[in-house]
Structure formats: C-alpha cells, structure tokens
Enzyme design. Structure first.
Site, PDB file in Angstrom:
ATOM      1  NE  ARG A 118      -2.977   3.602  -4.195  1.00  0.00           N
ATOM      2  CZ  ARG A 118      -2.101   4.008  -3.671  1.00  0.00           C
ATOM      3  NH1 ARG A 118      -2.242   5.255  -2.813  1.00  0.00           N
ATOM      4  NH2 ARG A 118      -0.756   3.921  -3.737  1.00  0.00           N
TER       5      ARG A 118
ATOM      6  CG  HIS B  67       1.546  -0.114  -4.003  1.00  0.00           C
ATOM      7  ND1 HIS B  67       1.871  -0.016  -5.204  1.00  0.00           N
ATOM      8  CD2 HIS B  67       1.732   1.030  -3.366  1.00  0.00           C
ATOM      9  CE1 HIS B  67       1.754   1.318  -5.240  1.00  0.00           C
ATOM     10  NE2 HIS B  67       1.696   1.889  -4.192  1.00  0.00           N
TER      11      HIS B  67
ATOM     12  NE  ARG C 125       4.517   9.413  -2.117  1.00  0.00           N
ATOM     13  CZ  ARG C 125       4.202  10.349  -1.348  1.00  0.00           C
ATOM     14  NH1 ARG C 125       4.772  11.533  -1.275  1.00  0.00           N
ATOM     15  NH2 ARG C 125       3.022  10.544  -0.450  1.00  0.00           N
ATOM     16  CB  THR C 126       0.657   5.576  -6.583  1.00  0.00           C
ATOM     17  OG1 THR C 126       1.356   5.171  -5.500  1.00  0.00           O
ATOM     18  CG2 THR C 126       0.556   4.576  -7.564  1.00  0.00           C
TER      19      THR C 126
ATOM     20  CE  LYS D  80     -24.238   8.148 -11.141  1.00  0.00           C
ATOM     21  NZ  LYS D  80     -24.525   8.204 -12.382  1.00  0.00           N
TER      22      LYS D  80
HETATM   23  C1  NCD Z   1       1.935   3.569   0.037  1.00  0.00           C
HETATM   24  C2  NCD Z   1       0.723   2.951  -0.301  1.00  0.00           C
HETATM   25  O1  NCD Z   1      -0.165   3.225  -0.565  1.00  0.00           O
HETATM   26  O2  NCD Z   1       0.492   1.465   0.179  1.00  0.00           O
HETATM   27  N1  NCD Z   1       2.098   4.852  -0.539  1.00  0.00           N
HETATM   28  C3  NCD Z   1       2.412   4.890  -1.966  1.00  0.00           C
HETATM   29  O3  NCD Z   1       1.922   4.620  -2.801  1.00  0.00           O
HETATM   30  N2  NCD Z   1       3.908   5.260  -2.148  1.00  0.00           N
HETATM   31  C4  NCD Z   1       2.666   3.613   1.546  1.00  0.00           C
HETATM   32  C5  NCD Z   1       1.654   4.177   2.419  1.00  0.00           C
HETATM   33  O4  NCD Z   1       0.554   4.567   2.232  1.00  0.00           O
HETATM   34  O5  NCD Z   1       1.792   4.279   3.569  1.00  0.00           O
END
Ligand code: NCD
Length: 307
Positions: free
Chosen positions: A101, A129, A51-52, A80
């Site tokens: 991320r 997040h 999703r993100t 590397k």
């Molecule tokens: C969340 C995350 O990555 O922290 N997912 C997301 O980005 N929607 C929640 C999760 O992974 O449980």
C-alpha cells in the site's frame, strides 16, 4: 511475473475461481492450513491500514505461511529516500509475495515491474484497491447468490475513493448491472472511470446528490468515507465530510433485500444504530476479505511456481 495491480488484471473466470476457492476455504479451513508452509508474505504499508494489512497477514498465517512487515514509511528505508523500485528488488530477496500500500498512484505498478515475485496492490493513492473489490464481490455474491442483474448505489467520496473505482471496473463486467452514483458535486466519479469504463461499455448509470430518493431502487448500497488525506485543503473536507449519514430512519425507504456495504473505516457515514439492521453487511465484508486474500495468495504463488 504475474501481479495484481488493477482488478482487471484478473479475468471474470479467475474471479469466479477465487470466489469458489474462498467458499471452499470457509467450508474446509483445515485443508488449507499447511498449503503455504515455509512461504513468506511481505506486507509493505506506507499508508495507514487496519483491515487490509491484518487481513493479508491473517490470510498468510491461516495458510500456514509467515509474514514480514513494514508499517509506515517513517520506519523503513523509504524515509532515507529509497525508491519503490529498489525496495521491491530488495524484498524479492526475502519473501515469496508482496502486498503493498502506497500513497502514490502507480506505486504498486512500479513495484511489480521491479520485483522478482508477485506484487498485490493493497491500495495506491486514489487509484485502485483490487483486493477490497474481491471482498466486495464475494459479499455481494454470498448475500445475493449472483453478481448479475443488480443495481448498485455508490455513495460518498466517488472522486478519491479507490475502492469505488475498482468495484465499478469489476461489476461492469457482469451482465444486468447498473449504477447509481450518489455524491456531492465536488466528489463525483472521475471522468476516466465514467468515460473509459461506464460509457465505453454502455453500462447504465445515473448521477444524483440525493441518497434518500435513490434508496428505494437499490439492491446494494456501498457507502464510503470522505477521503480526508486526499484533500488539498482542510476547509473543503470539513464542508463535505458529513454529506451523507445513513440512519435507521432513512433506511425505512429501502427494500428489505437491500444489502449495505462499506469498505471501512467508517467515520460518520453510517450511524452505529444501523449495525443491528439485518441488511448491514459491512462486517461480513471484512471476513470475506480475508478469505479472498487467502485465495489470491494461493493462486499467485502457484502461478509463480513457488507452491
Ligand atoms: C479503504 C481504503 O484504504 O481505500 N479501506 C480499506 O482498505 N478497507 C477505504 C477507506 O480508507 O476509506
């Protein structure tokens, strides 16, 4: 250079402004379709995501921009031994904005310190997040008409769940908000969030292990997955993973105006039968995430003088 690493990097009035922009994008998508023409978003994802990453990329495409992407440390120079700082300097030569991320807490902060372009934290380890929180806030706002005077139950892995930490930080700034923290003993909210956010600001909260008993008093129930990847041993994960499973039977105890949120991915925490319940809002939350990311990209690119 303005970046968003924590949700508190945005003031309450900026968040309200982002929600206004998102609502306007929903009503008039064509007005935004060319706003980021010839601009590039780099998505640097060193941890799994559906999703993100895709919502950031969809957001940039819907603004008329383009996307460069790294998916997984194994296929980039991180494998590397390149540092986050050098990666950030490099990507600044190609793109206008970064969404990153990383499994390490603080990685997005390091990237932002070294980048010449805005960096958006798309999840740093078990820390925070902020853009998931923007999705959560717009969902609560659209479902209830306000972010004030709401009792939010957070259930599951409150220790490692970064979305929980960011949501508490964000909601604590609105008046009349109280929290019910529902988790197994081992997965309670870290004391840095409890002390530095809740206690310091005098925000009312209670802690319990009992989801069913908490349900009748909630306006929002925010379910979360047990964060397997942050555990030190598999045995503990297996013991705790099914601590809470929301079912239609349990929901009979909840009010009709409850809204159920979940950042997703879901594993077992919400039975699929709940998806049909009108109180389930987690797929609306997914959609809201894309609109809030569009609003945030626009805001940061404008502030950086790139639009
Ligand atoms: C969340 C995350 O990555 O922290 N997912 C997301 O980005 N929607 C929640 C999760 O992974 O449980």
């Amino acid at each position: 250079m303005r970046s968003v690493i924590d949700i508190t990097d945005l003031s309450v009035s900026e968040i309200d402004g982002l929600m206004d922009t998102a609502v306007d994008i929903i009503a008039h998508p064509d007005d935004y379709a060319e706003t980021c023409r010839r601009k590039k978003l780099a998505t640097l994802f060193f941890e799994p995501s559906t999703r993100t990453r895709l919502s950031f990329e969809a957001a940039m495409y819907e603004l008329g921009g383009n996307v460069l992407s790294v998916t997984g440390a194994a296929t980039s120079s991180a494998a590397k031994g390149e540092s986050v700082a050098d990666t950030a300097k490099t990507v600044s030569c190609y793109a206008d904005i970064i969404a990153m991320r990383h499994p390490k807490e603080g990685a997005a902060y390091v990237a932002a310190k070294n980048a010449a372009i805005p960096v958006i934290n798309a999840g740093d380890g078990g820390h925070s997040h902020p853009t998931q929180t923007l999705a959560d806030l717009l969902t609560i706002y659209r479902e209830r008409g306000s972010l004030e005077n709401v009792t939010v139950g957070l259930c599951g892995d409150l220790k490692f769940g970064r979305t929980v930490h960011s949501l508490i930080e964000a909601m604590s700034r609105y008046s009349g908000v109280r929290f019910v923290l529902i988790s197994p003993e081992e997965l309670k909210l870290p004391s840095y969030v409890k002390k530095d956010v809740l206690q310091r600001q005098g925000i009312p909260y209670e802690q319990t292990t009992d989801l069913e008993a908490a349900l009748p008093g909630l306006d929002i129930l925010y379910m979360t997955r047990v964060q397997r990847e942050r555990f030190f041993n598999e045995e503990d994960y297996l013991r705790l993973k099914d601590s809470y499973i929301l079912t239609p039977r349990k929901l009979q105890r909840a009010g009709k105006d409850l809204r159920i949120l979940h950042p997703l991915p879901r594993v077992n925490e919400i039975s699929v039968a709940v998806d049909e319940d009108p109180r389930a809002a987690y797929f609306k939350q997914v959609m809201n995430g894309k609109y809030m990311r569009m609003a945030l990209i626009l805001m940061l690119l404008k502030e950086a003088g790139r639009l």
